[in-house]
Design a protein around this motif. Structure first.
Motif, PDB file in Angstrom:
ATOM      1  N   VAL A  66      17.575 -11.278 -11.590  1.00 38.12           N
ATOM      2  CA  VAL A  66      17.422 -10.536 -10.489  1.00 38.12           C
ATOM      3  C   VAL A  66      17.873 -11.238  -9.407  1.00 38.12           C
ATOM      4  O   VAL A  66      17.584 -12.572  -9.392  1.00 38.12           O
ATOM      5  N   SER A  67      18.733 -10.600  -8.362  1.00 40.81           N
ATOM      6  CA  SER A  67      19.531 -11.323  -7.224  1.00 40.81           C
ATOM      7  C   SER A  67      18.348 -11.612  -6.214  1.00 40.81           C
ATOM      8  O   SER A  67      17.201 -10.867  -6.338  1.00 40.81           O
ATOM      9  N   PRO A  68      18.525 -12.657  -5.671  1.00 43.04           N
ATOM     10  CA  PRO A  68      17.506 -13.333  -4.584  1.00 43.04           C
ATOM     11  C   PRO A  68      17.485 -12.111  -3.553  1.00 43.04           C
ATOM     12  O   PRO A  68      16.190 -11.936  -3.038  1.00 43.04           O
ATOM     13  N   ASP A  69      18.575 -11.505  -3.124  1.00 44.14           N
ATOM     14  CA  ASP A  69      18.638 -10.409  -2.364  1.00 44.14           C
ATOM     15  C   ASP A  69      17.716  -9.492  -2.379  1.00 44.14           C
ATOM     16  O   ASP A  69      17.009  -8.692  -1.623  1.00 44.14           O
ATOM     17  N   ARG A  70      17.722  -8.901  -3.731  1.00 44.36           N
ATOM     18  CA  ARG A  70      16.767  -7.945  -4.301  1.00 44.36           C
ATOM     19  C   ARG A  70      15.308  -8.202  -4.044  1.00 44.36           C
ATOM     20  O   ARG A  70      14.389  -7.484  -3.443  1.00 44.36           O
ATOM     21  N   VAL A  71      15.062  -9.399  -4.535  1.00 47.48           N
ATOM     22  CA  VAL A  71      13.586  -9.828  -4.178  1.00 47.48           C
ATOM     23  C   VAL A  71      13.289  -9.689  -3.025  1.00 47.48           C
ATOM     24  O   VAL A  71      12.044  -9.404  -2.318  1.00 47.48           O
ATOM     25  N   GLN A  72      14.234 -10.349  -1.993  1.00 43.83           N
ATOM     26  CA  GLN A  72      13.890 -10.420  -0.400  1.00 43.83           C
ATOM     27  C   GLN A  72      13.730  -9.070   0.117  1.00 43.83           C
ATOM     28  O   GLN A  72      12.802  -8.982   0.851  1.00 43.83           O
ATOM     29  N   ARG A  73      14.417  -7.930  -0.399  1.00 45.49           N
ATOM     30  CA  ARG A  73      14.158  -6.576  -0.099  1.00 45.49           C
ATOM     31  C   ARG A  73      12.825  -6.203  -0.329  1.00 45.49           C
ATOM     32  O   ARG A  73      11.976  -5.473   0.361  1.00 45.49           O
ATOM     33  N   TRP A  74      12.430  -6.289  -1.299  1.00 42.34           N
ATOM     34  CA  TRP A  74      10.963  -6.138  -1.869  1.00 42.34           C
ATOM     35  C   TRP A  74      10.041  -6.662  -1.078  1.00 42.34           C
ATOM     36  O   TRP A  74       8.947  -6.154  -0.667  1.00 42.34           O
ATOM     37  N   LEU A  75      10.351  -8.049  -0.744  1.00 44.57           N
ATOM     38  CA  LEU A  75       9.403  -8.723   0.055  1.00 44.57           C
ATOM     39  C   LEU A  75       9.195  -8.189   1.400  1.00 44.57           C
ATOM     40  O   LEU A  75       8.138  -8.027   1.800  1.00 44.57           O
ATOM     41  N   VAL A  76      10.104  -7.804   1.989  1.00 47.09           N
ATOM     42  CA  VAL A  76      10.272  -7.163   3.289  1.00 47.09           C
ATOM     43  C   VAL A  76       9.349  -5.840   2.993  1.00 47.09           C
ATOM     44  O   VAL A  76       8.660  -5.645   3.993  1.00 47.09           O
ATOM     45  N   PHE A  77       9.643  -5.081   2.156  1.00 43.49           N
ATOM     46  CA  PHE A  77       8.887  -3.863   1.989  1.00 43.49           C
ATOM     47  C   PHE A  77       7.391  -4.179   1.881  1.00 43.49           C
ATOM     48  O   PHE A  77       6.563  -3.298   2.274  1.00 43.49           O
ATOM     49  N   GLU A  78       7.220  -5.055   0.944  1.00 44.63           N
ATOM     50  CA  GLU A  78       5.872  -5.350   0.765  1.00 44.63           C
ATOM     51  C   GLU A  78       5.162  -5.807   1.975  1.00 44.63           C
ATOM     52  O   GLU A  78       3.952  -5.482   2.471  1.00 44.63           O
ATOM     53  N   ILE A  79       5.677  -6.648   2.842  1.00 39.47           N
ATOM     54  CA  ILE A  79       4.892  -7.168   4.106  1.00 39.47           C
ATOM     55  C   ILE A  79       5.017  -6.102   5.109  1.00 39.47           C
ATOM     56  O   ILE A  79       4.156  -5.836   5.750  1.00 39.47           O
ATOM     57  N   LEU A  80       5.959  -5.347   5.048  1.00 40.35           N
ATOM     58  CA  LEU A  80       5.925  -4.056   6.184  1.00 40.35           C
ATOM     59  C   LEU A  80       5.088  -2.993   5.786  1.00 40.35           C
ATOM     60  O   LEU A  80       4.187  -2.579   6.705  1.00 40.35           O
ATOM     61  N   ALA A  81       4.744  -2.800   4.234  1.00 39.66           N
ATOM     62  CA  ALA A  81       3.741  -1.670   3.941  1.00 39.66           C
ATOM     63  C   ALA A  81       2.386  -2.378   4.502  1.00 39.66           C
ATOM     64  O   ALA A  81       1.295  -1.541   4.909  1.00 39.66           O
TER      65      ALA A  81
END
Lengths: 768, 226
Positions: A229-244
């Protein structure tokens, strides 16, 4: 079919990522609670500050000086006067003050009569309020009230000139209360600056809690990386997580903040209403969008700033060794200190404050760590050596919550000093201005000299009688660097008695009151001194009436209520050509009481009633407004401190837990649990005590900036700088209480079996 | 049989998992002479680490008696403060404990770790450097634990234990995290020094080869007493 595994993978990735919170639901709860509390706190402070500002603005408008028409013969106005003025086309609005036999003062008005003021020049914003007797009511109702006292005023727009009036009338000023002026503005400006600091502290706390979770998830991220899993993808999910999460928590946080501000603000509103007899508190005016957006931005930046700046940071850390960071922090600190000292304008001061806080925050944990290492280097006992080394580790690992606590402590310290200084200053200023028990206006057309002669005669046989006469007008300061030769207000006083001599002065020559009394000098207010760069001993060149005078400055007095330059001189020295625009007496009647004096003055001036103010009542009411504001400020900053302390407690506990193995190792090596708990206690106290000590200079510096830099630049005057060591001691005790709590929580943990460190970093001793 | 260093009689320990009581050690009895070594073997969860913890007072037994260097610990009743102090004193001065990993304080250098342990035991710290040298890591004395290899860390852990001149060493899988070659080296050092200084050794291990190097053997998976 190719898309299915990818789709499944996209669902399983968040599942894997969020599984951390399934295993650690308390951590998710802590993060959510921190976002809610931080939002609540900042929204509360911000909301309260803006409401207080709106309220004070309204109050200032309500009590601002306006114009009124009075009779030349000093007699009270009647309905016939209103009719006469309107018949010749003068715009006047009746303002009937009625004091009922029971209850507060009421004001009867005729809104229809006010239409000639025009929409931009309303006689009072209070007229926009419903006429429900709080305190305004319809003129017809007011006249029918059985009252102890009533008086009719006729207000007129500022555009009305004396020439517009028929014979027998003149213009004079009208006000309902003393103007608290810039003292309130200054306080609110400082409150807003502190609101920004609260935002910074909450951001640090959020970041510390979020990073704690992120560190614990590092192994999971590494595993995902190994699974492709690419770090970019993980980061995108982290952004989604904190925004939610932010969206879910910020909205209730804003609601709670508004609720908090409304609850606390109610008392403030009541106090304002009491002072001005007008419903003034602005209430819930501010929208939701701005605080929600601000807090969303704060959450995202605080939590994901690293991701956004990752590449920049990586590049920076490649270029700069660690020691350069400390050097950079020290540079920021020094630059900020120098800039605060030399800043020519407010924005530069605010930038300087930001630089100092950045530098101090960056340096503080390293300073604690360095001091701890220095102590370790001097220790001969291995146990002490271990304790200091462990302290250094803790200081570095708990950087964010420690810095948040340091900032919160510094802020509370500054707010305490500021509020106490404001309270003292405000009390003293009110005391100076309202030293006499009563303030009596000389009726238009009456001669103040006759009253002065009568009072002089009474002086000898009336114990406790104190008075002075004030003649107000204007003069022009000449011979200054300022080519405009500014106009200044003149307060000519006589006699220069005890009511004046109790004034506290910023600077004064020897025998200054005697010099003022004899007419051989003047005193000036701080605003004039700063603007014209004048100090005691300088000669002030003045045009008084048609005379040019050169008078030495005997003293400089603080004046927080008025922005204009002001001169105090003896009325005995005024030339005949001086235009006296307004005349009044300040009187403390002594034993016979005010009734006897008013009868006498009414007789001298041949008027039915006097325009008179009870200074004691005004002082009491004015003080109550500020007391309420100060109490609110203290409450909000205390909440900030409690939040910061709670965050450190939580973080301290969690981080100490990661070191639990090593404390258990001490038990395995033969130390009793009590001895290990003692070591824990000493460590926690050293840590929180150390940060409190580092917060002290920052807090004192912040106080200095608020009273000596921001105020002069914003308003032209300073507040006296005071320090309160007793309060430092209280804050120190609070810090130690946080340390005690961490130690107490950890002691419970010592009783449970500890697990050996599992992460690669911990196994190799990477927490060094 | 050598003079008894340790005697265990009827030792029992159970854990509670949910509503279930899980017996780990039941009525275990054995003795260990001065200077002797005992290997504890058994599958994971058989109670090796628990037994070591019981033998140094880090955990309390439900029943049974432990006699260590003549001091009697009746463990059936709730332990009194005095007993806890006695255990602490024994761990500080007489019992050296070596875990599988993380035996060193990460904020101290290897030398400081050895000095720290020796001082806690009330021994001189003067020979701390010598111990590191004897364990072939003298040159690494000023390094921190995260600056040396796993094998070197375990050697340092052994140096700490020997610097306190213990009567009994309790080693819980001391080579479990090491490669075969390093594990052999560390084991050899451990047995050599134990034999030279005459202290007792109880070694919990999965490794049959390692267990074979001990004079006695207790398999917790098959035997309840020895």
């Amino acid at each position: 079919m190719k898309g299915l595994p990818s789709l499944l993978a996209s669902f399983s990735l968040p599942g894997a990522l969020f599984s951390h919170y399934r295993r650690h639901p308390l951590q998710l709860l802590a993060l959510a609670v921190m976002i809610v509390l931080a939002t609540m706190l900042w929204t509360g402070v911000n909301h309260l500050t803006s409401q207080a500002r709106a309220s004070l603005n309204q109050s200032e408008q309500a009590v601002a000086e306006r114009q009124q028409v009075v009779r030349d013969d000093g007699q009270m106005l009647a309905v016939d006067d209103f009719v006469a003025l309107r018949l010749v086309g003068v715009c006047v609005m009746p303002w009937l003050e009625v004091t009922p036999e029971t209850g507060n003062r009421l004001v009867g008005i005729d809104p229809l009569a006010a239409y000639c003021f025009g929409s931009r020049n309303r006689p009072s914003p209070a007229l926009d309020q419903p006429l429900n007797g709080k305190p305004f009511l319809d003129m017809g109702v007011a006249t029918a009230i059985k009252s102890r006292d009533s008086r009719l005023y006729l207000l007129t727009p500022d555009t009305t000139q004396t020439a517009d009036l028929p014979g027998g009338y003149q213009l004079t000023s009208f006000s309902t209360s003393p103007d608290t002026g810039e003292l309130g503005d200054s306080f609110l400006l400082n409150l807003e600056a502190l609101g920004i600091l609260v935002l910074l502290i909450t951001a640090l706390l959020l970041r510390s809690v979020y990073l704690l979770g992120l560190v614990q998830r590092r192994d999971s991220f590494a595993l995902l990386h190994r699974f492709g899993v690419s770090p970019d993808r993980v980061q995108r999910w982290l952004v989604f997580e904190i925004l939610a999460l932010a969206l879910m928590c910020v909205v209730p946080g804003v609601g709670l903040g508004r609720w908090l501000a409304a609850g606390l603000g109610g008392g403030f509103g009541q106090a304002l209403d009491g002072l001005f007899d007008i419903p003034l508190y602005a209430g819930q005016g501010q929208g939701w969008a701005m605080p929600v957006l601000v807090m969303l931005a704060v959450v995202v930046i605080a939590c994901l700033g690293d991701l956004l700046l990752l590449r920049f940071r990586e590049r920076l850390s490649l270029i700069l060794p660690k020691t350069v960071y400390s050097g950079l922090a020290a540079l920021l600190l020094v630059a900020g200190l120098a800039m605060a000292w030399l800043a020519p304008s407010l924005p530069w001061v605010f930038i300087a404050v930001a630089l100092v806080f950045a530098g101090a925050g960056w340096l503080a944990p390293y300073a604690v760590a360095r001091i701890a290492r220095w102590c370790a280097g001097r220790s001969t006992k291995p146990l002490a050596l271990w304790r200091y080394r462990e302290l250094a580790v803790l200081a570095r690992r708990l950087t964010l919550p420690l810095v948040a606590l340091q900032f919160a402590l510094a802020m509370v310290l500054a707010v305490q000093a500021l509020v106490t200084t404001f309270e003292d200053t405000f009390d003293r200023w009110l005391g100076q201005r309202l030293e006499a028990a009563y303030y009596i206006e000389v009726p238009a057309g009456a001669d103040g000299r006759q009253a002065a002669e009568w009072l002089t005669r009474q002086q000898t046989n009336t114990p406790g009688l104190q008075w002075h006469r004030v003649m107000r007008g204007q003069a022009q300061v000449t011979g200054t660097d300022n080519a405009n030769n500014p106009q200044v207000d003149v307060f000519a006083v006589a006699p220069v008695g005890a009511l004046i001599r109790s004034w506290s002065l910023l600077e004064a020559a020897d025998q200054h009151w005697e010099a003022l009394d004899s007419g051989s000098g003047v005193m000036i207010n701080e605003q004039l001194a700063r603007r014209q760069n004048l100090s005691v001993g300088n000669n002030l060149k003045l045009r008084l009436g048609n005379q040019q005078r050169v008078m030495p400055i005997q003293g400089i007095y603080p004046d927080y209520g008025r922005p204009v330059g002001e001169i105090l001189l003896s009325a005995e020295t005024l030339p005949d050509s001086f235009n006296v625009r307004f005349e009044s007496f300040s009187v403390t009647p002594g034993k016979p009481g005010i009734a006897q004096m008013t009868d006498a003055l009414q007789g001298i001036w041949q008027v039915e009633a006097l325009s008179m103010r009870d200074n004691g009542t005004i002082r009491e009411l004015a003080t109550s407004v500020f007391d309420q504001t100060f109490a609110l400020t203290r409450a909000m900053t205390l909440l900030t401190l409690i939040l910061a302390a709670a965050a450190l407690l939580m973080m301290g506990w969690v981080f100490f837990s990661t070191r639990a193995w090593y404390f258990r190792l001490l038990v395995a090596w033969g130390m009793s649990q009590r001895q290990v708990a003692g070591q824990l206690l000493r460590l926690a106290l050293l840590l929180t005590g150390g940060i409190a000590v580092l917060a002290l200079p920052l807090g004192i510096w912040l106080t200095w900036v608020l009273v000596h830099r921001i105020n002069p630049l914003a308003f032209g005057w300073t507040l006296p700088m005071a320090v309160y060591p007793a309060f430092w001691f209280e804050l120190g005790m609070l810090s130690l209480a946080v340390g005690l709590s961490i130690a107490a929580l950890m002691r419970r943990q010592l009783g449970r079996p500890a697990v050996a460190p599992v992460s690669a970093s911990a196994l190799t001793g990477g927490e060094r | 049989m050598a003079e008894s260093l340790l005697a265990v009689r009827g030792l029992s320990k159970h854990f509670v998992s949910g509503n279930e009581t899980v017996p780990v050690i039941e009525k275990l009895s054995f003795t260990l002479g001065q200077g002797q070594s005992l290997a504890l073997t058994g599958r994971s969860g058989s109670g090796k680490s628990t037994l070591l913890n019981l033998l140094c007072g880090l955990e309390l037994a439900d029943a049974g008696t432990i006699v260590l260097q003549g001091q009697v610990f009746e463990t059936g009743a709730k332990i009194a403060r005095q007993k806890a102090m006695k255990w602490s004193s024994l761990r500080r001065q007489q019992i050296g404990v070596v875990f599988q990993e993380a035996n060193l304080m990460p904020a101290l250098t290897l030398l400081e770790n050895v000095q720290f342990r020796a001082q806690l035991a009330g021994r001189s710290t003067a020979s701390s450097q010598d111990w590191l040298t004897r364990l072939d890591i003298g040159a690494l004395a000023q390094r921190y634990p995260d600056q040396v290899s796993g094998g070197q860390r375990q050697r340092a852990a052994l140096a700490m234990v020997f610097a306190m001149e213990p009567a009994l060493i309790l080693a819980d899988e001391p080579t479990g995290s090491l490669d075969r070659h390093t594990a052999d080296e560390v084991t050899q050092v451990l047995f050599d020094l134990q034999a030279r200084y005459g202290c007792g050794l109880i070694l919990a291990t999965h490794d049959a080869e390692l267990a074979a190097g001990c004079q006695q053997h207790l398999d917790l998976g098959h035997l309840s007493s020895l």
